[in-house]
Write a protein that holds these residues in place. Structure first.
Motif, PDB file in Angstrom:
ATOM      1  N   ARG A  71       0.526  -3.339  -7.212  1.00  0.00           N
ATOM      2  CA  ARG A  71       0.932  -2.209  -6.470  1.00  0.00           C
ATOM      3  C   ARG A  71      -0.348  -1.326  -6.126  1.00  0.00           C
ATOM      4  O   ARG A  71      -0.762  -0.916  -5.135  1.00  0.00           O
ATOM      5  CB  ARG A  71       2.242  -1.554  -6.531  1.00  0.00           C
ATOM      6  CG  ARG A  71       3.370  -2.281  -6.095  1.00  0.00           C
ATOM      7  CD  ARG A  71       4.544  -1.135  -5.991  1.00  0.00           C
ATOM      8  NE  ARG A  71       4.955  -1.240  -7.548  1.00  0.00           N
ATOM      9  CZ  ARG A  71       5.993  -2.048  -8.074  1.00  0.00           C
ATOM     10  NH1 ARG A  71       6.482  -2.734  -7.472  1.00  0.00           N
ATOM     11  NH2 ARG A  71       6.314  -1.811  -9.529  1.00  0.00           N
ATOM     12  N   TYR A  81       0.363  -0.364   4.487  1.00  0.00           N
ATOM     13  CA  TYR A  81       0.451  -1.365   3.342  1.00  0.00           C
ATOM     14  C   TYR A  81       0.038  -0.293   1.993  1.00  0.00           C
ATOM     15  O   TYR A  81       0.574  -0.658   0.979  1.00  0.00           O
ATOM     16  CB  TYR A  81      -0.170  -2.414   3.421  1.00  0.00           C
ATOM     17  CG  TYR A  81       0.065  -3.261   4.735  1.00  0.00           C
ATOM     18  CD1 TYR A  81       1.302  -3.890   4.599  1.00  0.00           C
ATOM     19  CD2 TYR A  81      -0.699  -3.428   5.597  1.00  0.00           C
ATOM     20  CE1 TYR A  81       1.667  -4.567   5.899  1.00  0.00           C
ATOM     21  CE2 TYR A  81      -0.290  -4.059   7.125  1.00  0.00           C
ATOM     22  CZ  TYR A  81       1.004  -4.527   7.046  1.00  0.00           C
ATOM     23  OH  TYR A  81       1.306  -5.292   8.117  1.00  0.00           O
ATOM     24  N   GLY A  82      -1.019   0.536   2.118  1.00  0.00           N
ATOM     25  CA  GLY A  82      -1.466   1.255   1.124  1.00  0.00           C
ATOM     26  C   GLY A  82      -1.906   2.405   1.560  1.00  0.00           C
ATOM     27  O   GLY A  82      -1.426   2.829   2.710  1.00  0.00           O
ATOM     28  N   ARG A  83      -3.043   3.036   0.919  1.00  0.00           N
ATOM     29  CA  ARG A  83      -3.403   4.326   1.077  1.00  0.00           C
ATOM     30  C   ARG A  83      -5.076   4.548   0.728  1.00  0.00           C
ATOM     31  O   ARG A  83      -5.559   5.416   0.150  1.00  0.00           O
ATOM     32  CB  ARG A  83      -2.879   5.431   0.192  1.00  0.00           C
ATOM     33  CG  ARG A  83      -1.082   5.838   0.394  1.00  0.00           C
ATOM     34  CD  ARG A  83      -1.007   6.224   1.814  1.00  0.00           C
ATOM     35  NE  ARG A  83      -1.835   7.651   1.915  1.00  0.00           N
ATOM     36  CZ  ARG A  83      -1.336   8.777   1.670  1.00  0.00           C
ATOM     37  NH1 ARG A  83      -0.174   8.866   0.976  1.00  0.00           N
ATOM     38  NH2 ARG A  83      -2.087   9.632   1.847  1.00  0.00           N
ATOM     39  N   ARG A  84      -5.387   3.180   1.317  1.00  0.00           N
ATOM     40  CA  ARG A  84      -7.059   3.270   1.225  1.00  0.00           C
ATOM     41  C   ARG A  84      -7.728   4.533   1.668  1.00  0.00           C
ATOM     42  O   ARG A  84      -7.326   4.751   3.043  1.00  0.00           O
ATOM     43  CB  ARG A  84      -7.653   1.848   1.371  1.00  0.00           C
ATOM     44  CG  ARG A  84      -9.139   1.901   1.776  1.00  0.00           C
ATOM     45  CD  ARG A  84      -9.544   0.673   2.200  1.00  0.00           C
ATOM     46  NE  ARG A  84     -10.722   0.420   2.862  1.00  0.00           N
ATOM     47  CZ  ARG A  84     -11.113  -0.687   3.321  1.00  0.00           C
ATOM     48  NH1 ARG A  84     -10.506  -1.944   3.119  1.00  0.00           N
ATOM     49  NH2 ARG A  84     -12.380  -0.744   3.976  1.00  0.00           N
ATOM     50  N   GLU A 107      -9.689   2.390  -8.039  1.00  0.00           N
ATOM     51  CA  GLU A 107      -9.449   2.604  -6.578  1.00  0.00           C
ATOM     52  C   GLU A 107     -10.828   2.616  -6.218  1.00  0.00           C
ATOM     53  O   GLU A 107     -11.170   2.316  -4.889  1.00  0.00           O
ATOM     54  CB  GLU A 107      -8.538   3.459  -6.326  1.00  0.00           C
ATOM     55  CG  GLU A 107      -8.817   4.808  -6.432  1.00  0.00           C
ATOM     56  CD  GLU A 107      -7.784   5.897  -5.908  1.00  0.00           C
ATOM     57  OE1 GLU A 107      -7.892   6.056  -4.672  1.00  0.00           O
ATOM     58  OE2 GLU A 107      -6.988   6.405  -6.577  1.00  0.00           O
ATOM     59  N   LYS A 113      -5.715  -1.463   0.853  1.00  0.00           N
ATOM     60  CA  LYS A 113      -5.208  -1.693   2.268  1.00  0.00           C
ATOM     61  C   LYS A 113      -4.970  -0.226   2.893  1.00  0.00           C
ATOM     62  O   LYS A 113      -4.619   0.762   2.198  1.00  0.00           O
ATOM     63  CB  LYS A 113      -3.827  -2.289   2.208  1.00  0.00           C
ATOM     64  CG  LYS A 113      -3.919  -3.837   1.583  1.00  0.00           C
ATOM     65  CD  LYS A 113      -4.437  -4.572   2.891  1.00  0.00           C
ATOM     66  CE  LYS A 113      -4.418  -5.979   2.228  1.00  0.00           C
ATOM     67  NZ  LYS A 113      -4.892  -7.117   3.302  1.00  0.00           N
ATOM     68  N   VAL A 167      -3.082  -2.800  -4.022  1.00  0.00           N
ATOM     69  CA  VAL A 167      -2.817  -2.832  -2.735  1.00  0.00           C
ATOM     70  C   VAL A 167      -2.967  -1.490  -2.245  1.00  0.00           C
ATOM     71  O   VAL A 167      -3.678  -1.439  -1.052  1.00  0.00           O
ATOM     72  CB  VAL A 167      -1.535  -3.442  -2.320  1.00  0.00           C
ATOM     73  CG1 VAL A 167      -1.077  -3.355  -0.804  1.00  0.00           C
ATOM     74  CG2 VAL A 167      -1.382  -4.907  -2.998  1.00  0.00           C
ATOM     75  N   ARG A 168      -2.517  -0.737  -2.755  1.00  0.00           N
ATOM     76  CA  ARG A 168      -2.894   0.974  -2.546  1.00  0.00           C
ATOM     77  C   ARG A 168      -4.135   1.163  -2.101  1.00  0.00           C
ATOM     78  O   ARG A 168      -4.651   2.024  -1.231  1.00  0.00           O
ATOM     79  CB  ARG A 168      -1.983   1.822  -3.447  1.00  0.00           C
ATOM     80  CG  ARG A 168      -2.307   3.464  -3.351  1.00  0.00           C
ATOM     81  CD  ARG A 168      -1.406   4.301  -4.180  1.00  0.00           C
ATOM     82  NE  ARG A 168      -1.651   5.804  -4.094  1.00  0.00           N
ATOM     83  CZ  ARG A 168      -1.220   6.324  -3.255  1.00  0.00           C
ATOM     84  NH1 ARG A 168      -0.076   5.814  -2.600  1.00  0.00           N
ATOM     85  NH2 ARG A 168      -1.429   7.461  -3.121  1.00  0.00           N
ATOM     86  N   ASN A 226      -7.015  -4.719   7.183  1.00  0.00           N
ATOM     87  CA  ASN A 226      -5.887  -4.724   6.590  1.00  0.00           C
ATOM     88  C   ASN A 226      -5.470  -6.231   6.847  1.00  0.00           C
ATOM     89  O   ASN A 226      -4.805  -6.929   5.918  1.00  0.00           O
ATOM     90  CB  ASN A 226      -4.760  -4.074   7.430  1.00  0.00           C
ATOM     91  CG  ASN A 226      -4.334  -2.701   6.624  1.00  0.00           C
ATOM     92  OD1 ASN A 226      -4.876  -2.340   5.418  1.00  0.00           O
ATOM     93  ND2 ASN A 226      -3.730  -1.811   7.216  1.00  0.00           N
TER      94      ASN A 226
END
Length: 260
Positions: free
Chosen positions: A98, A109-112, A72, A105, A101-102, A138
């Protein structure tokens, strides 16, 4: 990537050499995207990669960075450097999709993770607003998993159903390696051709674009990929171009010697 959003095909090249010059030359010739490789090369997610991204941005060509995997921090950093998208190799399961995307985004949508002191946020300069920044990221940053194994196709429906995927990059060489069949970037093997057709059909049904290599990078190959429905076409790479140029030079030397 406005052409892609209009449904028009886009064209780019892969860059293995870590050379800003190569990216600037590609931009001069009107290519749409630079596929910057940090998987198979000495390029890391560091200040060197940042220069490659900046060279692309300054030249008006979209930088897409292939990272080493689903880490990540790598995904977040290349986007914060200003990359238009992140390409992630060897995606085999929906859980991996997933995780990408996490990392890429922002919510919902995610947890960036977020920090305004980066290029993507304009370094928190005049008029910066967190809400506008996150919405823009996003909406405009491409999440691009790679389909390059039989495991991806075993799980293709579950992977493509993951919300937040924008493009799938088909890797014919690694797919062939995973199946222990002949390796051919031209995708002449019927099984490889069938997998690309399946990927296009199922991705397009979900509003997801498809990227694939065009080898050899000639008009007939471009036409065939466009007819198949490929949206983003990779017209070779900088090492290929160097090899072709050096081959011509070597042939000229040999022909000159033979003519004496």
């Amino acid at each position: 990537m406005s052409k892609m959003r209009k449904g028009e095909p886009t064209f780019g090249a892969t860059f293995y050499t870590g050379s800003t010059t190569a990216i600037e030359v590609a931009a001069n010739w009107g290519l749409d995207f630079a596929f910057i490789d940090a998987e198979h090369t000495p390029v890391n997610v560091d200040s060197h990669l940042e220069k490659l991204v900046m060279a692309a941005l300054m030249g008006g060509i979209a930088p897409l960075v292939r990272v080493r995997g689903t880490n990540e921090w790598d995904i977040r950093k290349v986007l914060e450097f200003g990359a238009t998208g992140v390409i992630v190799p060897q995606v085999n399961t929906a859980d991996q999709a997933r995780a990408i995307v996490r990392a890429a985004k922002f919510p919902p949508y995610g947890r960036r993770g977020g920090d305004a002191s980066c290029r993507a946020a304009g370094f928190a300069g005049p008029g910066f607003q967190w809400s506008a920044y996150m919405q823009h990221e996003n909406e405009s940053r491409l999440v691009i998993p790679m389909a390059e194994s039989f495991e991806f196709f075993d799980n293709i429906d579950e992977i493509l159903d993951v919300e937040g995927l924008d493009v799938i990059n088909f890797g014919p060489a690694d797919y062939s390696i995973s199946r222990q069949i002949s390796i051919d970037y031209s995708m002449s093997h019927p099984e490889v051709d069938e997998r690309l057709s399946e990927l296009v059909e199922k991705s397009h049904a979900r509003g997801i674009k498809v990227m694939a290599p065009c080898i050899p990078p000639v008009a007939d190959s471009v036409t065939a990929l466009k007819k198949k429905g490929v949206d983003m076409i990779i017209m070779g790479n900088d090492v290929l171009f160097l090899n072709e140029g050096c081959k011509r030079a070597s042939q000229a030397i040999a022909e000159s010697a033979a003519a004496r």
